[in-house]
Design an enzyme around this catalytic site. Structure first.
Site, mmCIF file in Angstrom:
data_model
loop_
_atom_site.group_PDB
_atom_site.id
_atom_site.type_symbol
_atom_site.label_atom_id
_atom_site.label_comp_id
_atom_site.label_asym_id
_atom_site.label_seq_id
_atom_site.Cartn_x
_atom_site.Cartn_y
_atom_site.Cartn_z
ATOM 1 N N ASP A 141 0.873 -1.179 0.000
ATOM 2 C CA ASP A 141 0.000 0.000 0.000
ATOM 3 C C ASP A 141 0.907 1.225 0.000
ATOM 4 O O ASP A 141 2.118 1.122 0.225
ATOM 5 C CB ASP A 141 -0.880 -0.002 1.262
ATOM 6 C CG ASP A 141 -1.768 1.238 1.357
ATOM 7 O OD1 ASP A 141 -2.406 1.599 0.348
ATOM 8 O OD2 ASP A 141 -1.822 1.854 2.438
ATOM 9 N N SER A 142 0.293 2.385 -0.231
ATOM 10 C CA SER A 142 1.054 3.629 -0.160
ATOM 11 C C SER A 142 1.545 3.896 1.268
ATOM 12 O O SER A 142 2.452 4.693 1.463
ATOM 13 C CB SER A 142 0.161 4.785 -0.612
ATOM 14 O OG SER A 142 -1.006 4.812 0.185
ATOM 15 N N TYR B 206 -0.535 8.572 -2.119
ATOM 16 C CA TYR B 206 -0.588 8.389 -3.569
ATOM 17 C C TYR B 206 -1.818 9.107 -4.148
ATOM 18 O O TYR B 206 -1.864 9.437 -5.321
ATOM 19 C CB TYR B 206 -0.718 6.897 -3.921
ATOM 20 C CG TYR B 206 0.526 6.045 -3.784
ATOM 21 C CD1 TYR B 206 1.700 6.519 -3.211
ATOM 22 C CD2 TYR B 206 0.509 4.734 -4.271
ATOM 23 C CE1 TYR B 206 2.822 5.704 -3.104
ATOM 24 C CE2 TYR B 206 1.629 3.912 -4.173
ATOM 25 C CZ TYR B 206 2.779 4.402 -3.583
ATOM 26 O OH TYR B 206 3.887 3.580 -3.482
ATOM 27 N N GLY B 207 -2.817 9.275 -3.288
ATOM 28 C CA GLY B 207 -4.135 9.719 -3.753
ATOM 29 C C GLY B 207 -4.176 11.079 -4.408
ATOM 30 O O GLY B 207 -5.095 11.383 -5.168
ATOM 31 N N CYS C 221 -4.286 -1.177 -2.124
ATOM 32 C CA CYS C 221 -4.387 0.284 -2.173
ATOM 33 C C CYS C 221 -5.354 0.631 -3.300
ATOM 34 O O CYS C 221 -5.131 0.237 -4.455
ATOM 35 C CB CYS C 221 -3.009 0.881 -2.440
ATOM 36 S SG CYS C 221 -3.011 2.665 -2.704
ATOM 37 N N THR D 101 -5.943 3.537 -4.646
ATOM 38 C CA THR D 101 -5.340 4.479 -5.590
ATOM 39 C C THR D 101 -4.404 3.750 -6.560
ATOM 40 O O THR D 101 -4.444 3.971 -7.772
ATOM 41 C CB THR D 101 -4.536 5.549 -4.818
ATOM 42 O OG1 THR D 101 -5.335 6.016 -3.739
ATOM 43 C CG2 THR D 101 -4.143 6.684 -5.718
ATOM 44 N N GLU E 164 -4.274 8.886 9.610
ATOM 45 C CA GLU E 164 -2.843 8.782 9.906
ATOM 46 C C GLU E 164 -2.469 9.566 11.173
ATOM 47 O O GLU E 164 -1.435 9.323 11.775
ATOM 48 C CB GLU E 164 -2.008 9.246 8.709
ATOM 49 C CG GLU E 164 -2.260 8.388 7.466
ATOM 50 C CD GLU E 164 -1.040 7.627 6.983
ATOM 51 O OE1 GLU E 164 0.077 8.091 7.205
ATOM 52 O OE2 GLU E 164 -1.234 6.551 6.368
ATOM 53 N N CYS F 295 -10.894 3.098 -0.099
ATOM 54 C CA CYS F 295 -9.513 3.361 0.293
ATOM 55 C C CYS F 295 -9.254 2.509 1.526
ATOM 56 O O CYS F 295 -10.085 2.456 2.448
ATOM 57 C CB CYS F 295 -9.356 4.846 0.607
ATOM 58 S SG CYS F 295 -7.832 5.244 1.471
ATOM 59 N N THR F 296 -8.111 1.862 1.547
ATOM 60 C CA THR F 296 -7.855 0.895 2.620
ATOM 61 C C THR F 296 -7.570 1.555 3.977
ATOM 62 O O THR F 296 -7.450 0.865 4.977
ATOM 63 C CB THR F 296 -6.701 -0.054 2.218
ATOM 64 O OG1 THR F 296 -5.594 0.733 1.747
ATOM 65 C CG2 THR F 296 -7.137 -1.006 1.139
ATOM 66 N N HIS F 297 -7.503 2.885 3.992
ATOM 67 C CA HIS F 297 -7.408 3.586 5.279
ATOM 68 C C HIS F 297 -8.781 3.706 5.956
ATOM 69 O O HIS F 297 -8.862 3.871 7.176
ATOM 70 C CB HIS F 297 -6.888 5.014 5.079
ATOM 71 C CG HIS F 297 -5.398 5.127 4.972
ATOM 72 N ND1 HIS F 297 -4.700 4.636 3.915
ATOM 73 C CD2 HIS F 297 -4.494 5.708 5.806
ATOM 74 C CE1 HIS F 297 -3.405 4.915 4.094
ATOM 75 N NE2 HIS F 297 -3.262 5.552 5.226
HETATM 76 N N1 DGL Z 1 -4.560 3.461 1.200
HETATM 77 C C1 DGL Z 1 -4.610 4.290 0.017
HETATM 78 C C2 DGL Z 1 -5.753 3.842 -0.873
HETATM 79 O O1 DGL Z 1 -6.335 2.814 -0.653
HETATM 80 C C3 DGL Z 1 -4.836 5.748 0.332
HETATM 81 C C4 DGL Z 1 -3.714 6.571 0.831
HETATM 82 C C5 DGL Z 1 -3.074 7.423 -0.224
HETATM 83 O O2 DGL Z 1 -3.620 8.437 -0.669
HETATM 84 O O3 DGL Z 1 -1.977 7.058 -0.571
HETATM 85 O O4 DGL Z 1 -6.124 4.507 -1.803
#
Ligand code: DGL
Length: 268
Positions: A10-11, A42-43, A73, A75, A152, A184-186
């Site tokens: 993931d990012s 990354y988003g 991820c 993104t 985060e 998004c996995t967050h």
């Molecule tokens: N976990 C990333 C996703 O699923 C989001 C975080 C990012 O923007 O890098 O898109």
């Protein structure tokens, strides 16, 4: 049977929500996790930059003898799949298809909401995936760029998280979606706040967890599950390792048990 590890990346830390589910449903598997903490998010980046990062992330995981890669991820999956698949001989999956399939299966009124990073939402890939399964489904999308920094920084509950969630989600609620993809996995860390704002009846679909379930099905179908009873995990990040164990454990919902190392990802 294939006892080689599964690579997951993931990012940043969000992919640990996928790792958590992998550990729950495939406890014997060894896991190599890479979180690109030095280059998160990354988003907000261009698809070209994300694709470059994804290649490096995959090249790093491939430096181990892995059997399978999960791009945990939203993104990265949106920007890089499916074109990147043909560049590698290792089997890999992203979060889009399994998550879209689950949402289509769950919706009763054929109104699905999708939330994710700007990169994920602007790519239109969730829309494509859902429509490919059922063109009659109406899809409502919203980029939620403040969710990742909230997570985060530990603001997953309380007034600030609720206000931001209301700002993003009340129009989605008004549109009458009965199923909402946490694209998004967050976002699973905001699950309770999101559920409160959307109401108890709306089904939330966790991209990382659904992808872990799909990965298990694929591995089983291809006789690639391991024969061990208990596996182990190794974690790699591209920024300082300090704080990873503490923050990471909130994504994993258990203490980080395994080595954590820093990697110079630009070399890959
Ligand atoms: N976990 C990333 C996703 O699923 C989001 C975080 C990012 O923007 O890098 O898109």
């Amino acid at each position: 049977m294939d006892n080689r590890p599964i690579g997951i990346f993931d990012s940043g830390l969000g992919g640990l929500t996928c790792v958590r589910k992998v550990m729950e449903i495939m406890p014997g598997e060894d896991i190599i996790y890479f979180g690109d903490t030095g280059r998160v998010p990354y988003g907000t980046r261009s698809p070209q930059t994300v694709v470059k990062y994804v290649r490096q992330d995959i090249n790093f995981l491939k430096s181990f003898d892995i059997k399978f890669i999960i791009i945990a991820c939203g993104t990265a999956s949106s920007a890089a799949l499916p074109q990147i698949l043909s560049e590698y001989d290792t089997r890999m999956i992203g979060v889009l298809e399994p998550t879209a399939a689950k949402a289509v299966q769950l919706t009763k009124n054929k109104r699905i909401g999708v939330i994710g990073t700007a990169g994920t939402i602007n790519s239109g890939r969730y829309l494509e995936c859902i429509k490919a399964i059922d063109p009659a489904v109406e899809v409502f999308r919203k980029a939620c760029p403040m969710f990742v920094p909230l997570v985060e920084n530990g603001y997953t509950h309380g007034e600030v998280a609720r206000l931001v969630a209301e700002e993003y989600l009340l129009p989605m609620k008004a549109a009458g979606v009965d199923t909402l993809i946490l694209g998004c996995t967050h976002y699973p860390l905001l699950r309770e706040t999101i559920q409160q704002v959307m109401g108890e009846t709306v089904r939330l679909v966790d991209a990382g967890a659904e992808t872990a379930v799909y990965a298990r099905e694929l591995l089983e179908k291809n006789q690639m599950l391991c024969s061990r009873k208990y596996g182990s995990a190794r974690y790699y990040v591209s920024d300082s390792i300090s704080g990873f164990a503490e923050l990471g454990s909130s994504f994993l919902e258990q203490p980080i048990d395994g080595s954590v190392n820093k990697v110079e990802i630009e070399k890959y």
